[in-house]
Design a protein around this motif. Sequence first.
Motif: not given
Length: 233
Positions: A14-29, A149-152, A166-168, A184-186
């Motif tokens: 599904d299309s990603g977004s540059d906005a953080v989605d609090d519900s979009a996270s790794a499944s509780a592993g 999140a601020g880059g690398f 970097v956006t989850k 997001l790079a260049s």
Amino acid sequence: MSVTLLSGCGGSGDSGSDAVDDSASASAGQTSAAASAVKPLSAAELDKASLVKADLTGYEVSTLSKADTDAIDAVKVGGEECRPLGRTIAGGAVGEPAAASHRRVTGNGDSSAEALDINTAVVTLASYASADEAAAALKSIGEAITACAGGFEWTVADEQLDATKVTKTAAPEAGEEAVAFTVLASGAPWKAVVLRDGATLAHFTVANTNAVVSGKDFAFPADLVTAQADKLG
């Protein structure tokens, strides 16, 4: 921005977004005792489980060359805490896998769009000594998304690249657990999904030619994840 490994310029083989989605996270592993006992796949089994053209519609599939895999293995990342992100975006496996298999998958991002809209992905399967070890490697990606999140910075194929954000993003419902993020790079987005199936991680890194030129967002090709998850399952 270089897409050397994704485009195969280093050799064929599904299309990603540059906005953080609090519900979009790794499944509780939470790895169960039964999962911990899963036998890791061998190199030959990973190769057999890797995607081939017949598994997909509208894509070409090839094996990465030794030059490409050597470049992936040699990737350097600024900051140890960001290493899982740099490894994933470069098309590599995180942690210390026992074996890995790489495929380059190329196809139209949108059949109704201009020919420039082409997705190119590196799909890497990696097996670990146990499901616990695979889960720990996946968890390290989630932690790196927060820490970096601020880059690398990372260097691949002798070219230094700067990620500024970097956006989850929302992880697909595939495997036992999964995590997704956009780098997001260049000014252009690169997208990644990593899912776990037992002691195996499937890494998907995708660039879109139109997005590289325009900097616009693009829809992550979820059909790749579905096809690979079905083959692993």
